[in-house]
Design an enzyme around this catalytic site. Structure first.
Site, PDB file in Angstrom:
ATOM      1  N   HIS A 154      69.408 -27.661  -5.467  1.00 58.77           N
ATOM      2  CA  HIS A 154      70.529 -28.525  -5.088  1.00 58.77           C
ATOM      3  C   HIS A 154      71.316 -29.033  -6.295  1.00 58.77           C
ATOM      4  CE1 HIS A 154      72.832 -31.892  -3.418  1.00 58.77           C
ATOM      5  NE2 HIS A 154      72.428 -32.520  -4.504  1.00 58.77           N
ATOM      6  N   HIS A 173      84.482 -63.863   9.769  1.00 65.03           N
ATOM      7  CA  HIS A 173      85.830 -63.295   9.691  1.00 65.03           C
ATOM      8  C   HIS A 173      86.643 -63.851   8.526  1.00 65.03           C
ATOM      9  CE1 HIS A 173      84.724 -61.629  13.470  1.00 65.03           C
ATOM     10  NE2 HIS A 173      85.949 -61.230  13.793  1.00 65.03           N
ATOM     11  N   ARG A 191     101.756 -62.344   7.898  1.00 63.04           N
ATOM     12  CA  ARG A 191     101.547 -61.130   8.719  1.00 63.04           C
ATOM     13  C   ARG A 191     102.786 -60.872   9.563  1.00 63.04           C
ATOM     14  NH1 ARG A 191      98.073 -62.528  14.109  1.00 63.04           N
ATOM     15  NH2 ARG A 191      98.542 -64.737  14.206  1.00 63.04           N
ATOM     16  N   PRO A 225      81.957 -38.407  -2.785  1.00 63.23           N
ATOM     17  CA  PRO A 225      81.379 -39.364  -1.842  1.00 63.23           C
ATOM     18  C   PRO A 225      81.297 -38.679  -0.468  1.00 63.23           C
ATOM     19  CG  PRO A 225      83.138 -40.359  -3.158  1.00 63.23           C
ATOM     20  CD  PRO A 225      83.220 -38.876  -3.363  1.00 63.23           C
ATOM     21  N   GLU A 284      87.580 -48.511  10.834  1.00 61.23           N
ATOM     22  CA  GLU A 284      88.281 -48.915   9.615  1.00 61.23           C
ATOM     23  C   GLU A 284      88.123 -47.885   8.501  1.00 61.23           C
ATOM     24  OE1 GLU A 284      86.089 -50.840  11.243  1.00 61.23           O
ATOM     25  OE2 GLU A 284      87.239 -52.546  11.998  1.00 61.23           O
ATOM     26  N   HIS A 327      75.388 -28.547  -9.695  1.00 56.36           N
ATOM     27  CA  HIS A 327      74.795 -28.206  -8.406  1.00 56.36           C
ATOM     28  C   HIS A 327      75.025 -26.729  -8.071  1.00 56.36           C
ATOM     29  CE1 HIS A 327      75.625 -32.518  -8.485  1.00 56.36           C
ATOM     30  NE2 HIS A 327      74.654 -32.675  -7.609  1.00 56.36           N
ATOM     31  N   ASP A 369      75.283 -30.902   4.969  1.00 58.42           N
ATOM     32  CA  ASP A 369      74.460 -31.733   5.849  1.00 58.42           C
ATOM     33  C   ASP A 369      74.750 -33.207   5.590  1.00 58.42           C
ATOM     34  OD1 ASP A 369      72.812 -29.543   6.985  1.00 58.42           O
ATOM     35  OD2 ASP A 369      72.065 -29.375   4.934  1.00 58.42           O
ATOM     36  N   HIS A 413      79.876 -32.054  -4.429  1.00 58.36           N
ATOM     37  CA  HIS A 413      78.910 -31.716  -5.491  1.00 58.36           C
ATOM     38  C   HIS A 413      78.919 -30.210  -5.753  1.00 58.36           C
ATOM     39  CE1 HIS A 413      76.731 -31.479  -1.634  1.00 58.36           C
ATOM     40  NE2 HIS A 413      76.000 -30.531  -2.192  1.00 58.36           N
TER      41      HIS A 413
HETATM   42  C1  LIG Z   1      78.068 -41.183  -0.038  1.00 53.07           C
HETATM   43  C2  LIG Z   1      77.161 -40.396  -0.894  1.00 53.07           C
HETATM   44  N1  LIG Z   1      75.867 -40.680  -0.908  1.00 53.07           N
HETATM   45  C3  LIG Z   1      75.011 -40.012  -1.711  1.00 53.07           C
HETATM   46  C4  LIG Z   1      75.481 -39.033  -2.530  1.00 53.07           C
HETATM   47  C5  LIG Z   1      74.528 -38.308  -3.474  1.00 53.07           C
HETATM   48  N2  LIG Z   1      74.327 -36.946  -2.967  1.00 53.07           N
HETATM   49  C6  LIG Z   1      75.004 -35.908  -3.455  1.00 53.07           C
HETATM   50  S1  LIG Z   1      74.651 -34.465  -2.687  1.00 53.07           S
HETATM   51  C7  LIG Z   1      73.517 -35.226  -1.688  1.00 53.07           C
HETATM   52  C8  LIG Z   1      72.743 -34.449  -0.674  1.00 53.07           C
HETATM   53  C9  LIG Z   1      73.672 -33.701   0.169  1.00 53.07           C
HETATM   54  O1  LIG Z   1      73.018 -32.807   0.971  1.00 53.07           O
HETATM   55  P1  LIG Z   1      73.867 -31.618   1.538  1.00 53.07           P
HETATM   56  O2  LIG Z   1      75.170 -32.104   1.971  1.00 53.07           O
HETATM   57  O3  LIG Z   1      73.017 -30.944   2.541  1.00 53.07           O
HETATM   58  O4  LIG Z   1      74.105 -30.699   0.290  1.00 53.07           O
HETATM   59  P2  LIG Z   1      73.199 -29.490  -0.208  1.00 53.07           P
HETATM   60  O5  LIG Z   1      71.931 -30.067  -0.765  1.00 53.07           O
HETATM   61  O6  LIG Z   1      72.942 -28.637   0.973  1.00 53.07           O
HETATM   62  O7  LIG Z   1      74.027 -28.853  -1.257  1.00 53.07           O
HETATM   63  C10 LIG Z   1      73.455 -36.586  -1.965  1.00 53.07           C
HETATM   64  C11 LIG Z   1      72.563 -37.523  -1.273  1.00 53.07           C
HETATM   65  C12 LIG Z   1      76.853 -38.754  -2.497  1.00 53.07           C
HETATM   66  N3  LIG Z   1      77.402 -37.845  -3.257  1.00 53.07           N
HETATM   67  N4  LIG Z   1      77.667 -39.431  -1.651  1.00 53.07           N
HETATM   68 MG   LIG Z   2      72.332 -29.143   2.849  1.00 51.53          MG
END
Ligand SMILES: Cc1ncc(C[n+]2csc(CCOP(=O)(O)OP(=O)(O)O)c2C)c(N)n1
Ligand SMILES: [Mg+2]
Length: 659
Positions: free
Chosen positions: A258, A465, A349, A117, A403, A27, A154, A67
């Site tokens: 991206h 539950h 518990r 994540p 949670e 990325h 974002d 990423h």
């Molecule tokens: C919980 C989760 N859902 C989906 C993804 C897959 N994913 C990685 S980056 C991304 C988009 C993120 O957008 P943004 O935070 O704006 O990053 P940018 O494109 O600006 O680098 C997604 C959907 C992930 N890593 N984690």
């Molecule tokens: Mg973004």
């Protein structure tokens, strides 16, 4: 002459482009967009010492937008951390390189949390900021006085967990927490206006945060915003307007940057655009030296801190806690001896609360909490004061109905070090925590999940539950020890094992209903082997009953019924599969002999028990949702009685005889 910020930042851009190009995977967009803001943060604000990555009073930095891992790898390399080396970066995303696809805390010093994540990094940063304020309240400014920084995208600010975490941070007034938002208005599918029109700044203000906006590509603007954030007593969101893939002339500002290599042509064009004339992975001496010099900025603060530590009477205890070592004499034996002397029939518990009474006295590092189920999870012990905005020294957190936020914050607290977090909810809501439990396991973080109401035995609240598949689904998670103790003694043993394990999380599944004490003799910690023979067959053994938690009592009653018919039956209590699986073959074969009918009894999904009972064995469980009603009625309705089980076993034995 000082090297300009833009030039320093271009070193990050070049490394990110080139590493992604070499791997043909990764990325580049996020590191290229945030390079300037991150350079300013790391060279002018972040308190760290690349030569001492574990210095306890360093600022914590979490790349929530995991990423963009190349941003972090470049920063670590350029500021002078021993790893990653330039070769590590050349091997970005290849097996054996610590520069994994997403940052992994166990691969590289300086990577404070495993991220990827989305959203969880922000929530872990909240936990780190909680731990910092707590330790500051305990040990004072001389030893603990640092900030927590995060970079979020974002995506992080769309994920639900950011709502939980930011709400908690605002409530607790965590002014040492600063989140830089890479506000580039782009995600994978395209522009953010495809899917969102919310006012994030207003939302964060409503949580009680300070919000400031800047041009993330303008040094003076970034500095002004960071200064304001540092000065403000509230947690800060710093909205940095950036351009994703900044510097790639044809692709910047688009989702194309991206998550894919830019391509040779665009990389070449970006080199021209950025005025970066050097070949891939080459940082000119002058720029490398400038980065190194800036990396040494924190050495003075580190030295001052070391002198304060040496002068402190609390140094030994503080460093013990930061190292994650328990006190050398930690043991629950005295407490367990008391239980053996006067047996008790309590819910596990409650047994957990009793054990915690002893634990919280022995271990000042525990911080308990619950997601609004304190009285049900029995997580708060006498003398545990709440951790609040007014008093961070408290050792109990009211997480509210959050949670996932709780679990993710506990990850941050554990990763920060100096504290051992435990937190409760109903076992059925482990699903709400699950992505964070998974990160606890992956990150090797010591967290104890206290999950009560662990079966249909919770009764009247009904199937919404009543966990059914939860134990099995959690047992499937690598590096998570799932415990289901059978009585008050096993509960204490499981707590002892969970606390002494420094390299991963544990989850205790505990009952709402009372259970008799089945362990009445003084022994070593029998739960340590995961499963053990609680009672040996009296008649010649034909059956081995394997049970967990509340069904151990039932297994004993079933064994009584079988023995009454001359059928010998061992009863094995099996509180923890993963610990049992780690025993040697001889031990496992002794507990699970070949010459007996193996029968499991557990009020939950049977999927998985065939691993122990084999194809010829019998797995007694619950492969459907429960129902609303008093617990004894439910156990009867679903066949969890000795009267129902013993005949099934007799029939299975007869079947075996026929074959
Ligand atoms: C919980 C989760 N859902 C989906 C993804 C897959 N994913 C990685 S980056 C991304 C988009 C993120 O957008 P943004 O935070 O704006 O990053 P940018 O494109 O600006 O680098 C997604 C959907 C992930 N890593 N984690
Ligand atoms: Mg973004």
């Amino acid at each position: 002459m000082a090297v300009p910020i833009r030039t320093l930042a271009n070193a990050i851009r070049a490394l990110a482009m080139d590493a992604v190009e070499a791997a043909n995977s990764g990325h580049p967009g996020m590191p290229m967009g945030m390079a300037d803001a991150a350079t300013i943060l790391w060279t002018e604000y972040l308190k760290h010492d690349p030569e001492a990555p574990k210095w306890p009073d360093r600022d914590r930095f979490v790349l929530s937008a995991g990423h963009g891992s190349m941003l972090l790898y470049a920063l670590l390399h350029l500021t002078g951390y021993e790893r990653p080396t330039i070769d590590d970066i050349r091997n970005f995303r290849q097996l054996g390189s610590p520069c994994a696809g997403h940052p992994e805390n166990f691969l590289l010093d300086g990577v404070e949390a495993t991220t990827g994540p989305l959203g969880q990094g922000v929530a872990m940063a909240v936990g780190m900021a909680i731990a910092e304020r707590h330790l500051n309240a305990v040990y004072g400014d001389a030893l603990v006085d640092h900030r927590t920084w995060a970079i979020a995208g974002d995506g992080c600010l769309m994920e639900g967990v950011n709502h939980e975490a930011a709400g908690l941070a605002g409530h607790l007034g965590l002014g040492r927490l600063n989140v830089l938002w890479d506000d580039n208005r782009i995600t994978i599918d395209g522009a953010t206006d495809l899917s969102t029109s919310e006012d994030i700044e207003a939302r964060y203000r409503a949580y009680g945060w300070h919000v400031v906006r800047c041009d993330g590509l303008d040094a003076a603007s970034v500095r002004a915003a960071l200064d304001e954030a540092v000065a403000d007593p509230r947690p800060s969101l710093i909205a940095c307007r950036t351009i994703i893939g900044f510097g790639a002339p044809h692709k910047q500002g688009t989702a194309a940057t991206h998550g894919a290599a830019l391509g040779a042509e665009e990389v070449a064009a970006a080199r021209v655009e950025l005025g970066w004339d050097w070949p891939p992975f080459e940082i000119p001496d002058e720029i490398a030296a400038a980065w190194r010099e800036l990396g040494r900025r924190g050495q003075g603060a580190h030295g001052d801190w070391t002198r304060r530590l040496q002068a402190s009477g609390q140094a030994g205890e503080y460093m013990r806690r930061m190292a994650g070592d328990l006190p050398a004499d930690f043991s629950l034996s005295a407490y367990i001896d008391g239980l053996i002397a006067s047996p008790q029939k309590v819910a596990t518990r409650k047994a957990s609360e009793m054990a915690l009474g002893a634990i919280n006295d022995l271990l000042p590092e525990t911080i308990g909490g619950s997601a609004d189920l304190t009285g049900s999870n029995n997580t708060k012990t006498k003398g545990q004061n709440p951790l609040t905005k007014e008093d961070y020294s408290g050792r109990y957190l009211y997480y509210g109905i959050r949670e996932f936020g709780m679990a993710a914050a506990m990850n941050g607290m554990a990763l920060h070090g100096g504290v051992i977090p435990y937190g409760g909810t109903f076992l059925v809501f482990a699903d709400y925590c699950r992505p964070a439990i998974r990160l606890s396991a992956l990150q090797e973080a010591r967290i104890i999940y206290v999950m009560t109401h662990d079966s249909i035995g919770l009764g009247e609240d009904g199937p919404t539950h009543q966990p059914v598949e939860h134990l099995m689904s959690l047992r499937a998670m690598p590096n998570l020890d799932v415990y289901r103790p059978a009585d008050v003694v096993e509960t204490a043993e499981c707590w002892e094992l969970a606390l002494t394990r420094a390299d991963g999380p544990s989850l205790l599944a505990l009952t709402r209903q009372n259970l008799p004490q089945v362990r009445t003799e003084a022994t070593d910690n029998l739960c340590a082997s995961g499963a053990y023979r609680l009672r040996a067959a009296a008649n010649p053994r034909q059956v081995v009953l394997l049970a967990t938690g509340s069904e151990v009592e039932l297994a004993l009653a079933t064994a009584d019924a079988l023995e009454g018919q001359g059928i010998g039956a061992d009863v094995v209590s099996m509180p923890c599969w993963s610990l049992f699986d780690a025993q040697d073959a001889a031990y496992r074969a002794d507990i699970l002999p070949d010459d007996a009918l193996l029968v499991s009894i557990e009020a939950g999904a049977t999927l998985g028990w065939e691993r122990y009972v084999g194809r010829g064995g019998l797995a007694i469980g619950l492969d459907r949702f429960g129902a609303s009603g008093p617990a004894p009625d439910l156990f009867k309705r679903f066949g969890f009685t000795a009267e129902a089980i013993a005949p099934r076993i007799v029939a299975a034995l007869e079947n075996q005889g026929d074959q």
